[in-house]
Design an enzyme around this catalytic site. Structure first.
Site, PDB file in Angstrom:
ATOM      1  N   ASP A  53       0.429 -10.136   2.068  1.00 40.17           N
ATOM      2  CA  ASP A  53      -0.828  -9.398   1.840  1.00 40.17           C
ATOM      3  C   ASP A  53      -1.086  -9.471   0.372  1.00 40.17           C
ATOM      4  O   ASP A  53      -0.323  -9.246  -0.563  1.00 40.17           O
ATOM      5  CB  ASP A  53      -0.445  -7.748   2.000  1.00 40.17           C
ATOM      6  N   TYR A  58      -5.618  -8.125  -7.320  1.00 41.59           N
ATOM      7  CA  TYR A  58      -4.374  -7.970  -7.767  1.00 41.59           C
ATOM      8  C   TYR A  58      -3.783  -8.822  -9.081  1.00 41.59           C
ATOM      9  O   TYR A  58      -3.980  -9.731  -9.013  1.00 41.59           O
ATOM     10  CB  TYR A  58      -3.118  -8.296  -6.603  1.00 41.59           C
ATOM     11  N   HIS A 130     -11.383  -3.576   1.039  1.00 42.49           N
ATOM     12  CA  HIS A 130     -10.340  -2.742   0.644  1.00 42.49           C
ATOM     13  C   HIS A 130     -10.445  -1.366   0.662  1.00 42.49           C
ATOM     14  O   HIS A 130      -9.686  -0.563   1.036  1.00 42.49           O
ATOM     15  CB  HIS A 130     -10.425  -3.209  -0.693  1.00 42.49           C
ATOM     16  N   SER A 160      -9.129  -1.173   5.109  1.00 47.46           N
ATOM     17  CA  SER A 160      -8.052  -0.720   4.343  1.00 47.46           C
ATOM     18  C   SER A 160      -8.651   0.985   3.798  1.00 47.46           C
ATOM     19  O   SER A 160      -9.779   0.781   3.379  1.00 47.46           O
ATOM     20  CB  SER A 160      -7.452  -1.460   3.112  1.00 47.46           C
ATOM     21  N   GLN A 182      -5.207  -0.547   6.600  1.00 50.00           N
ATOM     22  CA  GLN A 182      -4.061  -0.354   5.755  1.00 50.00           C
ATOM     23  C   GLN A 182      -4.367   0.790   5.092  1.00 50.00           C
ATOM     24  O   GLN A 182      -5.103   1.053   4.408  1.00 50.00           O
ATOM     25  CB  GLN A 182      -4.178  -1.681   4.789  1.00 50.00           C
ATOM     26  N   SER A 228       2.539   1.155   0.116  1.00 53.43           N
ATOM     27  CA  SER A 228       3.554   1.928  -0.564  1.00 53.43           C
ATOM     28  C   SER A 228       4.467   2.656   0.413  1.00 53.43           C
ATOM     29  O   SER A 228       5.045   3.956   0.188  1.00 53.43           O
ATOM     30  CB  SER A 228       2.774   3.202  -1.437  1.00 53.43           C
ATOM     31  N   LEU A 230       7.754   2.347   0.555  1.00 49.90           N
ATOM     32  CA  LEU A 230       8.888   2.947   0.009  1.00 49.90           C
ATOM     33  C   LEU A 230       8.574   4.025  -1.159  1.00 49.90           C
ATOM     34  O   LEU A 230       9.498   4.345  -1.806  1.00 49.90           O
ATOM     35  CB  LEU A 230       9.600   1.694  -0.658  1.00 49.90           C
ATOM     36  N   GLY A 296       6.287  -3.566  -1.170  1.00 57.20           N
ATOM     37  CA  GLY A 296       5.805  -4.253  -2.440  1.00 57.20           C
ATOM     38  C   GLY A 296       7.053  -4.807  -3.396  1.00 57.20           C
ATOM     39  O   GLY A 296       6.579  -5.196  -4.334  1.00 57.20           O
TER      40      GLY A 296
END
Ligand SMILES: NC(=O)c1ccc[n+]([C@@H]2O[C@H](COP(=O)([O-])OP(=O)(O)OC[C@H]3O[C@@H](n4cnc5c(N)ncnc54)[C@H](OP(=O)(O)O)[C@@H]3O)[C@@H](O)[C@H]2O)c1
Length: 332
Positions: A53, A58, A130, A160, A182, A228, A230, A296
């Site tokens: 992804d 980024y 996005h 997303s 997303q 995210s 985690l 991530g």
């Protein structure tokens, strides 16, 4: 690695996707950064994680470029990879001092061309929009997506951070089905499931905040991807006090809920004899909507710990225990 289909007709992907937002982040020397990115990508592939992804923004495009440098060295692997990227966010630049969202034809076409150039490939398997653009011209977007698909530059489209109604609006005009949405989701940021537990209660957040996107996705065979997943490591060993270092993290990760949830995760990790990361991701995988975590981490050891999630099946009691800790209060 277990696999699933993205949406009803999308590519077959592993149940865990690798997010590339922080690929080699903080490494300034280009050769060292390339080596670091290659280590991450190859560690993922060794675990059967071939779905990556990206987003044009980024690290200002650097994450895509580092991935592209690796791909240029391994062109024969392209067909084995599922590469997705996102566009539609325009950070401040020469033309404006504030962030804008932009689904105009000119911006999306330029963004896709930029991603393809940096990723050094000829097509994206999936393009995600996005964040919802308040000024979206849906007819123009439909033509843009049609052209991108017909030209072979993208194979599938998704979104997303979109609400159920925003998805329905786009789906009503797009020439191809949305295959993914997303959204941020983890035991502490749990609005996607919390909303459904509060139906007809005075403390129910408005449906307008997008939480019913989960049900909309299930109805329309759209895969929810959890970003995210985690909770940036705060449930699996990262000191919770680090969440106090800035206002955004403090709001996102309230210390009491982080500590309580991390405690529940620790205990389940011992019970199942797996790393804590595996328990956090197993909590997401346990949901019957086949939610795909987009992890991530760039650390090969942590990737390995994450991959163990597929070996864990949490009981209903264990799942609700984690949710209750993440909510910070009992369910209604
Ligand atoms: N659609 C969107 O709006 C959106 C927004 C944000 C992100 N994303 C996507 O989702 C992906 C994942 O997002 P995320 O990075 O927020 O997810 P995450 O998997 O919750 O967090 C991963 C981050 O936490 C760190 N971390 C994990 N465990 C740790 C520990 N025990 N101690 C210290 N640090 C730890 C990782 O560092 P290490 O690398 O050292 O493991 C990494 O920087 C991104 O790469 C991106 O592709 C999408």
């Amino acid at each position: 690695m277990r696999t699933q289909t993205l949406g009803a007709h999308g590519p077959t992907v592993p149940v865990i996707c690798c997010g590339c937002m922080t690929l080699a982040r903080g490494i300034t020397d280009t050769d060292t950064a390339r080596q670091s990115a290659a280590r991450t990508v190859e560690a993922a592939l060794a675990l059967g994680l071939n779905h990556f992804d990206h987003a044009d923004i980024y690290q200002g495009g650097r994450a895509e470029s580092l991935f592209g440098d690796w791909l240029a060295e391994h062109p024969s692997l392209r067909e084995r990879l599922v590469i997705q990227s996102k566009c539609g966010i325009r950070p401040p630049d020469d033309s404006a001092s504030c962030t804008r969202y932009d689904f105009s034809r000119a911006h999306i076409e330029a963004a896709v061309d930029g991603s393809l150039r940096r990723l050094r490939c000829e097509y994206l398997d999936v393009l995600l929009l996005h964040r919802p653009d308040a000024l979206v011209d849906i007819e123009e977007l439909a033509v843009t997506v049609d052209d991108l698909v017909s030209s072979g530059k993208i194979r599938h489209i998704g979104v997303s951070n979109h609400s159920a109604a925003q998805m329905r609006l786009l789906a009503s005009v797009l020439p191809v089905p949305l295959i993914a949405n997303q959204m941020e989701f983890n035991p502490v940021h749990n609005a996607l499931v919390d909303y459904g537990l509060r139906v007809n209660r005075p403390d129910n957040p408005s449906a307008a905040d997008g939480c019913d996107a989960l049900e909309e996705c299930r109805l329309g065979s759209v895969t929810i991807q959890a970003w995210s997943p985690l909770a940036r490591g705060f449930l699996s060993g990262r000191p919770a006090t680090e969440a106090l270092t800035d206002a955004r993290s403090q709001a996102k990760f309230p210390l009491d809920r982080i500590l309580q949830t991390a405690h529940a995760i620790n205990s389940l990790a011992r019970t199942h004899a797996v790393p804590r990361e595996a328990v956090v991701l197993a909590w997401i995988l346990r949901h019957p909507a086949a939610i795909q975590p987009v992890i991530g981490t760039c650390d090969p050891a942590r990737l390995d710990a994450c991959a163990k999630a597929v070996d864990v099946c949490l009981s209903r009691d264990q799942w609700y225990t984690v949710l209750t800790a993440g909510r910070g209060e009992s369910i209604p």
